[in-house]
Design a protein around this motif. Structure first.
Motif, PDB file in Angstrom:
ATOM      1  N   TRP A 167     -10.570  38.211  61.913  1.00 25.74           N
ATOM      2  CA  TRP A 167     -10.000  39.097  60.897  1.00 25.74           C
ATOM      3  C   TRP A 167     -10.125  38.504  59.497  1.00 25.74           C
ATOM      4  O   TRP A 167     -10.159  39.239  58.502  1.00 25.74           O
ATOM      5  CB  TRP A 167      -8.548  39.428  61.228  1.00 25.74           C
ATOM      6  N   GLY A 168     -10.213  37.192  59.389  1.00 31.46           N
ATOM      7  CA  GLY A 168     -10.514  36.588  58.098  1.00 31.46           C
ATOM      8  C   GLY A 168     -11.901  36.990  57.624  1.00 31.46           C
ATOM      9  O   GLY A 168     -12.120  37.287  56.441  1.00 31.46           O
ATOM     10  N   ILE A 169     -12.851  37.032  58.563  1.00 34.28           N
ATOM     11  CA  ILE A 169     -14.207  37.468  58.238  1.00 34.28           C
ATOM     12  C   ILE A 169     -14.217  38.937  57.839  1.00 34.28           C
ATOM     13  O   ILE A 169     -14.908  39.338  56.892  1.00 34.28           O
ATOM     14  CB  ILE A 169     -15.144  37.221  59.446  1.00 34.28           C
TER      15      ILE A 169
ATOM     16  N   ILE B 242     -25.176  42.187  50.699  1.00 32.31           N
ATOM     17  CA  ILE B 242     -24.720  42.869  49.484  1.00 32.31           C
ATOM     18  C   ILE B 242     -24.437  41.870  48.377  1.00 32.31           C
ATOM     19  O   ILE B 242     -24.826  42.079  47.216  1.00 32.31           O
ATOM     20  CB  ILE B 242     -23.454  43.700  49.793  1.00 32.31           C
ATOM     21  N   MET B 243     -23.784  40.775  48.702  1.00 30.11           N
ATOM     22  CA  MET B 243     -23.446  39.779  47.684  1.00 30.11           C
ATOM     23  C   MET B 243     -24.706  39.154  47.073  1.00 30.11           C
ATOM     24  O   MET B 243     -24.733  38.832  45.879  1.00 30.11           O
ATOM     25  CB  MET B 243     -22.573  38.683  48.299  1.00 30.11           C
TER      26      MET B 243
ATOM     27  N   GLY C  62     -19.978  40.259  58.364  1.00 31.42           N
ATOM     28  CA  GLY C  62     -20.454  39.026  57.744  1.00 31.42           C
ATOM     29  C   GLY C  62     -21.879  39.156  57.238  1.00 31.42           C
ATOM     30  O   GLY C  62     -22.209  38.719  56.127  1.00 31.42           O
ATOM     31  N   THR C  63     -22.743  39.788  58.043  1.00 28.24           N
ATOM     32  CA  THR C  63     -24.152  39.968  57.653  1.00 28.24           C
ATOM     33  C   THR C  63     -24.285  40.928  56.482  1.00 28.24           C
ATOM     34  O   THR C  63     -24.982  40.649  55.497  1.00 28.24           O
ATOM     35  CB  THR C  63     -24.966  40.484  58.849  1.00 28.24           C
TER      36      THR C  63
ATOM     37  N   LYS D 127     -17.123  31.184  51.602  1.00 26.37           N
ATOM     38  CA  LYS D 127     -15.990  32.113  51.601  1.00 26.37           C
ATOM     39  C   LYS D 127     -15.627  32.505  53.033  1.00 26.37           C
ATOM     40  O   LYS D 127     -14.436  32.620  53.369  1.00 26.37           O
ATOM     41  CB  LYS D 127     -16.330  33.361  50.778  1.00 26.37           C
ATOM     42  N   LEU D 128     -16.619  32.724  53.890  1.00 27.45           N
ATOM     43  CA  LEU D 128     -16.359  33.067  55.290  1.00 27.45           C
ATOM     44  C   LEU D 128     -15.663  31.912  56.011  1.00 27.45           C
ATOM     45  O   LEU D 128     -14.721  32.130  56.781  1.00 27.45           O
ATOM     46  CB  LEU D 128     -17.668  33.432  55.998  1.00 27.45           C
ATOM     47  N   ILE D 129     -16.130  30.689  55.761  1.00 31.00           N
ATOM     48  CA  ILE D 129     -15.510  29.524  56.398  1.00 31.00           C
ATOM     49  C   ILE D 129     -14.076  29.357  55.906  1.00 31.00           C
ATOM     50  O   ILE D 129     -13.153  29.081  56.688  1.00 31.00           O
ATOM     51  CB  ILE D 129     -16.324  28.255  56.115  1.00 31.00           C
TER      52      ILE D 129
END
Length: 278
Positions: free
Chosen positions: A175-177, A271-272, A265-266, A120-122
């Motif tokens: 900002w996507g992250i 959490i996920m 991100g971390t 999802k981050l990529i």
């Protein structure tokens, strides 16, 4: 890569991406027109008489009248709203799973949740890069034509201008992250998007006012520079073609955004991995 392609497919099969993309293009065009009018005034000697103005403010105005500063501002037109749209798409990359109730299927297919979050981050950074590419493709010829009409050259050989364009790319990626991290914290799609928009639009102005009031009240000039801790202000600092007197250098804005991206991100990954998806 299959996971990344799956995340991109989830975005492409909804209308959201092209609506946000169209919004980004329109806001880029509007921002370019505003920046062009500003550049027209500044480059034609519209700074006026600076006598009686605080010396540091006068130096900042002179720096803003520099052709490299105005060129960088034109080449990166639309960043403010472009970053907002990228963040919202990053949020949707996560919240769509809960909105359409596909989260269970996603995690059953790939039990390693960390790999899902990384995908999802990529995907979110890929979206950010696409938005940057589209807006930059629009602003580069438009800016070059405008500067040529004033016999100033494209300024693309100036290191500060190129640095601003590339740092603008970095801002879009980060900002996507941010969007993914925000979507993890607030799983409700409506709640996350509304909260993000309010914080971005109202929070930026409110933070600027608060720091300015504190600086004038306490008389400490360095307080005003602390505005760079606000992500949207840090992004703006990154794309200045020349360093403004009394303002932090561009790398400070980049460092602030990278720090936020690492933290979001971390935290989002942790959490996920641990949160019940039901």
């Amino acid at each position: 890569m299959n996971l990344v392609r799956a995340e991109l497919l989830k975005i492409r099969t909804t209308n959201t991406w092209w609506l946000f993309g169209l919004g980004a293009v329109l806001m880029t065009a509007l921002a370019f027109l505003v920046n062009m009018l500003t550049a027209n005034t500044m480059l034609d000697g519209g700074i006026g008489d600076l006598e009686g103005i605080n010396p540091e403010q006068a130096e900042q105005i002179r720096a803003q009248a520099d052709v490299a500063y105005q060129a960088a501002n034109l080449y990166t037109s639309g960043q403010f709203f472009g970053l907002l749209f990228v963040m919202l798409l990053g949020i949707i990359v996560v919240t769509n799973e809960y909105y359409h109730q596909t989260a269970t299927t996603t995690f059953l297919t790939t039990p390693q949740r960390t790999r899902v979050v990384v995908a999802k981050l990529i995907a979110a950074t890929g979206i950010g890069a696409a938005f940057w590419l589209v807006t930059t493709v629009l602003t580069i010829p438009a800016t070059a034509l405008y500067l040529a009409s004033k016999d100033l050259g494209s300024q693309l050989g100036d290191g500060g201008v190129i640095r601003a364009i590339l740092l603008n790319l970095l801002a879009y990626l980060l900002w996507g992250i941010f969007g993914v991290g925000f979507g993890v914290l607030i799983r409700s799609q409506i709640g996350a998007t509304v909260t993000a928009v309010v914080l971005y639009l109202v929070g930026t102005t409110a933070a600027s006012i608060i720091f300015t009031v504190l600086q004038q009240w306490l008389g400490w000039d360095w307080i005003d520079n602390l505005q760079v801790v606000v992500p949207s202000i840090a992004s703006t600092l990154m794309i200045s073609g020349t360093e403004l007197p009394g303002s932090p250098p561009q790398w400070v804005g980049a460092a602030v955004l990278i720090a936020y991206a690492v933290v979001t991100g971390t935290v989002g990954t942790i959490i996920m991995r641990r949160r019940d998806i039901s």
